[in-house]
Design a protein around this motif. Structure first.
Motif, short mmCIF file in Angstrom:
data_model
loop_
_atom_site.label_atom_id
_atom_site.label_comp_id
_atom_site.label_asym_id
_atom_site.label_seq_id
_atom_site.Cartn_x
_atom_site.Cartn_y
_atom_site.Cartn_z
N GLY A 153 0.82 -1.21 0.00
CA GLY A 153 0.00 0.00 0.00
C GLY A 153 0.85 1.25 0.00
O GLY A 153 0.58 2.20 -0.76
N VAL A 154 1.88 1.28 0.84
CA VAL A 154 2.76 2.45 0.91
C VAL A 154 3.50 2.63 -0.41
O VAL A 154 3.57 3.74 -0.96
N SER A 155 4.07 1.54 -0.93
CA SER A 155 4.85 1.62 -2.16
C SER A 155 4.00 2.10 -3.34
O SER A 155 4.40 3.00 -4.09
N LEU A 156 2.81 1.52 -3.49
CA LEU A 156 1.97 1.88 -4.63
C LEU A 156 1.35 3.26 -4.47
O LEU A 156 1.13 3.97 -5.46
N PRO A 214 8.21 -0.17 9.19
CA PRO A 214 9.17 0.88 8.84
C PRO A 214 8.73 1.80 7.72
O PRO A 214 9.17 2.95 7.65
N SER A 215 7.85 1.33 6.82
CA SER A 215 7.49 2.16 5.67
C SER A 215 6.23 2.98 5.90
O SER A 215 5.84 3.77 5.04
N ALA A 216 5.58 2.80 7.05
CA ALA A 216 4.35 3.55 7.33
C ALA A 216 4.67 5.03 7.53
O ALA A 216 5.75 5.40 7.98
N HIS A 217 3.71 5.90 7.19
CA HIS A 217 3.93 7.33 7.34
C HIS A 217 2.68 7.99 7.91
O HIS A 217 1.61 7.39 8.00
N ALA A 218 2.83 9.26 8.26
CA ALA A 218 1.76 9.96 8.99
C ALA A 218 0.54 10.25 8.13
O ALA A 218 -0.53 10.54 8.67
N ASP A 219 0.67 10.18 6.81
CA ASP A 219 -0.45 10.53 5.94
C ASP A 219 -1.45 9.40 5.75
O ASP A 219 -2.43 9.56 5.04
N ILE A 220 -1.21 8.26 6.37
CA ILE A 220 -2.13 7.13 6.22
C ILE A 220 -3.44 7.43 6.95
O ILE A 220 -3.45 7.88 8.10
#
Length: 284
Positions: A153-156, A214-220
């Motif tokens: 999800g993060v990558s795409l 590790p790849s999660a970010h605040a915009d989720i």
């Protein structure tokens, strides 16, 4: 994040050899600096089959391997996926329909790597991507599957410049019995308390999963959906205009191959957006 190295796009006659799927596969290969193979499957009765989209293919001929087949060889496709270390399979779907073809279902049930059903989209990039997770701290395989769903999800979402939604469907087990049983009936106030406690547990599990990735970010955009997954996830897909649904399919291996869970298959037969399904590690 460059996630894929070897992509396989399958075009079949019922897709009308969708050029949009080819364009997306080329874009994905370029983003990941990956190798792309395209297989065109024609009916056995076809005479002198020719490859469509020659102009689009010619622009990238050095980077794309093209093959023509005249049957639906799922066993040989699965063998190719294994031998050539394919890590993503894409199937072009011609229209926004809820019914998956038998070919798509069979391959989805048995494919050991992520499989992407590419449906038409009016925009060159996706706007909303949904990653559906189901945290379970006591099940290491499910945890790894959830991590893979989030990673994809993060990558795409980065590649597509899309908003990423992460959702988890939950409900209070036995709520109907607690509400209606003559022997176990509890008050609405007590039910509300039990639901609140259950929601807190699921909220904590989701937040822990996201925080350790590790790849999660605040915009989720994280959402807990109260209800049965097969009902609330398709509703969320519709109301939030989701372009791509990413979800795990937990199944078992038997004489007929890998069987998807009933919940996963029910959702996939209901939504109208593109879908990307992934399986637990080690499933073949």
């Amino acid at each position: 994040m460059k996630r894929f190295k070897n992509l396989l796009l399958i075009q079949t006659p019922h897709t009308h050899f969708n050029p949009l799927a080819l364009s997306r596969a080329i874009q994905l290969a370029q983003w990941n600096q990956a190798h792309l193979q395209v297989i065109y499957i024609f009916p056995e009765s076809a005479t002198n089959p020719t490859i469509p989209h020659e102009a689009l293919l010619d622009n990238h001929r050095a980077d794309i391997a093209v093959e023509i087949l005249q049957y639906h060889p799922i066993p040989s496709l699965l063998e190719k996926i294994k031998q050539q270390a394919i890590d993503l399979v894409l199937i072009a779907d011609p229209a926004i329909v809820t019914d998956l073809t038998q070919f798509e279902l069979r391959l989805m049930r048995q494919c050991p790597v992520p499989l992407w059903i590419v449906r038409p989209n009016p925009y060159p990039f996706y706007k909303n991507i949904l990653a559906a997770i189901d945290p379970d701290s006591h099940n290491p395989q499910r945890h790894l599957l959830n991590c893979l769903v989030i990673e994809l999800g993060v990558s795409l979402s980065e590649m597509e410049r899309a908003k990423l939604h992460v959702v988890h469907a939950w409900h209070l087990k036995g709520e109907s019995e607690l509400r209606h049983s003559a022997f176990m009936r509890v008050s609405e106030k007590e039910l509300a308390r039990l639901r609140a406690e259950e929601q807190e547990k699921h909220q904590a599990a989701v937040e822990h999963l996201i925080s350790t990735h590790p790849s999660a970010h605040a915009d989720i955009n994280i959402q807990l959906l109260h209800g049965v997954a097969s009902e609330v996830i398709p509703e969320f897909v519709h109301t939030q205009h989701i372009d791509l649904l990413i979800m795990g399919t937990v199944g078992r291996t038997g004489l007929s191959g890998l069987i998807m869970g009933n919940t996963a298959e029910g959702i996939l037969k209901t939504v109208q957006c593109s879908v990307l399904t992934v399986k637990p590690y080690g499933i073949e």
